[in-house]
Design an enzyme around this catalytic site. Sequence first.
Site, PDB file in Angstrom:
ATOM      1  N   PHE A 136      -4.084   4.783  -2.688  1.00  0.00           N
ATOM      2  CA  PHE A 136      -4.200   3.653  -3.622  1.00  0.00           C
ATOM      3  C   PHE A 136      -5.615   3.109  -3.427  1.00  0.00           C
ATOM      4  CE2 PHE A 136      -3.643  -0.771  -4.848  1.00  0.00           C
ATOM      5  CZ  PHE A 136      -2.696  -0.735  -5.864  1.00  0.00           C
ATOM      6  N   ASP A 205      -0.084   2.697   5.967  1.00  0.00           N
ATOM      7  CA  ASP A 205       0.214   1.791   4.869  1.00  0.00           C
ATOM      8  C   ASP A 205       1.622   2.128   4.367  1.00  0.00           C
ATOM      9  OD1 ASP A 205       0.520   0.661   2.306  1.00  0.00           O
ATOM     10  OD2 ASP A 205      -1.648   0.530   2.058  1.00  0.00           O
ATOM     11  N   TYR A 230       6.158  -7.173  -2.145  1.00  0.00           N
ATOM     12  CA  TYR A 230       6.631  -7.441  -3.515  1.00  0.00           C
ATOM     13  C   TYR A 230       7.146  -6.195  -4.218  1.00  0.00           C
ATOM     14  CZ  TYR A 230       1.700  -6.155  -4.096  1.00  0.00           C
ATOM     15  OH  TYR A 230       0.491  -5.520  -3.992  1.00  0.00           O
ATOM     16  N   LYS A 231       7.127  -5.042  -3.536  1.00  0.00           N
ATOM     17  CA  LYS A 231       7.672  -3.824  -4.152  1.00  0.00           C
ATOM     18  C   LYS A 231       9.143  -3.699  -3.740  1.00  0.00           C
ATOM     19  CE  LYS A 231       3.050  -1.969  -4.563  1.00  0.00           C
ATOM     20  NZ  LYS A 231       1.948  -1.247  -3.901  1.00  0.00           N
ATOM     21  N   ARG A 380       5.770   6.988 -14.283  1.00  0.00           N
ATOM     22  CA  ARG A 380       6.282   6.716 -12.942  1.00  0.00           C
ATOM     23  C   ARG A 380       7.600   5.946 -13.035  1.00  0.00           C
ATOM     24  NH1 ARG A 380       3.054   3.516  -8.384  1.00  0.00           N
ATOM     25  NH2 ARG A 380       3.739   1.860  -9.766  1.00  0.00           N
TER      26      ARG A 380
HETATM   27  C1  LIG Z   1       0.636  -1.832  -3.837  1.00  0.00           C
HETATM   28  C2  LIG Z   1      -0.343  -1.295  -2.852  1.00  0.00           C
HETATM   29  C3  LIG Z   1      -1.373  -2.086  -2.338  1.00  0.00           C
HETATM   30  C4  LIG Z   1      -1.574  -3.477  -2.872  1.00  0.00           C
HETATM   31  O1  LIG Z   1      -2.559  -4.181  -2.226  1.00  0.00           O
HETATM   32  P1  LIG Z   1      -2.642  -5.776  -2.444  1.00  0.00           P
HETATM   33  O2  LIG Z   1      -3.736  -6.205  -1.588  1.00  0.00           O
HETATM   34  O3  LIG Z   1      -1.284  -6.308  -2.044  1.00  0.00           O
HETATM   35  O4  LIG Z   1      -2.882  -6.012  -3.901  1.00  0.00           O
HETATM   36  C5  LIG Z   1      -2.200  -1.558  -1.367  1.00  0.00           C
HETATM   37  N1  LIG Z   1      -2.026  -0.300  -0.912  1.00  0.00           N
HETATM   38  C6  LIG Z   1      -1.045   0.497  -1.400  1.00  0.00           C
HETATM   39  C7  LIG Z   1      -0.881   1.874  -0.876  1.00  0.00           C
HETATM   40  C8  LIG Z   1      -0.189   0.031  -2.381  1.00  0.00           C
HETATM   41  O5  LIG Z   1       0.760   0.808  -2.869  1.00  0.00           O
END
Ligand SMILES: *Cc1c(COP(=O)(O)O)cnc(C)c1O
Length: 408
Positions: A136, A205, A230-231, A380
């Site tokens: 990400f 992560d 939040y997921k 997705r």
């Molecule tokens: C959703 C997600 C994030 C989100 O980062 P924020 O700082 O909370 O916006 C980061 N890394 C991964 C792998 C994600 O899936």
Amino acid sequence: MSDLAFKAAAAKELDAADELAGLRARFVLDDGVYLDGNSLGALPAAVPDQVADVVRRQWGELRIRSWDESGWWTAPERIGDRIAPLVGAAAGQIVVGDSTSVNVFKALVGAVRIAQDGAGDDAGGRDEILVDATTFPTDGYIARSAARLTGHTLRPVTPGEVPAALSERTAAVLLNHVDYRTGRLHDLPSLTAAVHAAGAVSVWDLCHSAGALPVGLDEHGVDLAVGCTYKYLNGGPGSPAYLYVRKGLQDRFDSPLPGWNSHAEPFGMRAEYEPARGALRGRVGTPDILSMLALEAALEVWDGVPVAAVRAKSLALTDFFLECVDAYVPEGRVESLTPVRHEERGSQVALRCSAIAGDVMKRLIERGIVGDHRRPDVLRFGFTPLYVGFADVERAARVLAEVLAEVA
Ligand SMILES: *Cc1c(COP(=O)(O)O)cnc(C)c1O
């Protein structure tokens, strides 16, 4: 029996046998099929009243007394302990606060400092950070900055390339447990072991795995980990993320953001910084109490829910979705990017769908099937076992086939 009738009957049986089916009542949902819980989890039904209480009574009436009397001050570590069993961690190793991006920074710079300090005279030799090249984007951006600040070289490699890329030069490795795009689950136990065998420090992560499958942080000796809430943890839009620092490394965790909340004596107001002991060393500034207490209320949906059962249902849901897509969608219209093998699958299915993916997702959403579109050509679908059922899955595949027939 037609394919349709056969699958619909199978869905009914699967729903009837589903021990987690009753959990859907703990959420606020409508008649649609919500397959975007891997982006923003649905609202747990207990949250609105609890947030109203935090605002009206705790803030409105108790005001400053709430830092103490309503447990505001200790919320980051208390809620960390609530998340801990969901990721296989004993208490005292997780704090909640800040965004995932900020926690990636704390964890990665912290990991590099641990590697340096562990290497003694050798420290100059460990000058590389490995980062998941498929990550990400935010993790990659932050890793690049962490590398610049610490004078390290950043080497993007795919998770599969990590074992071969590790060397006596590696200080730290930042990996994703589940790929946000394809839904591929990476082998956390063996990759962590490989990182350790090379003398480096692991950072995972967990954004796309926590709340969907067992993580086993303690069992597998993970050093540091971060994740959002939040997921699959349903904490609400922008709810604070968390940082895990393994017990045995906490005394060596030297935060690059040593705010006053991580001080041994925060109200001593001393000019000299002295880090607190334990997980709360990962705190920075004043916690965002409204979001944090919404998250705490949201986590109540996990009461009595074993993660192993969630994983079993998640795999059954994604298997059934792939079967229905196979049965309903004509050959060649979509291609699954999600691994077939269960050991390599997270809780989502990604379908590649030529150039029209954006239009297809728009039409799906119009018909109540909510997934998302990742540019350029990926559809997705996230499967949250707490509130998605098998009839939902069958319906989503059926509507997908109808939409694809229209846009042929
Ligand atoms: C959703 C997600 C994030 C989100 O980062 P924020 O700082 O909370 O916006 C980061 N890394 C991964 C792998 C994600 O899936």
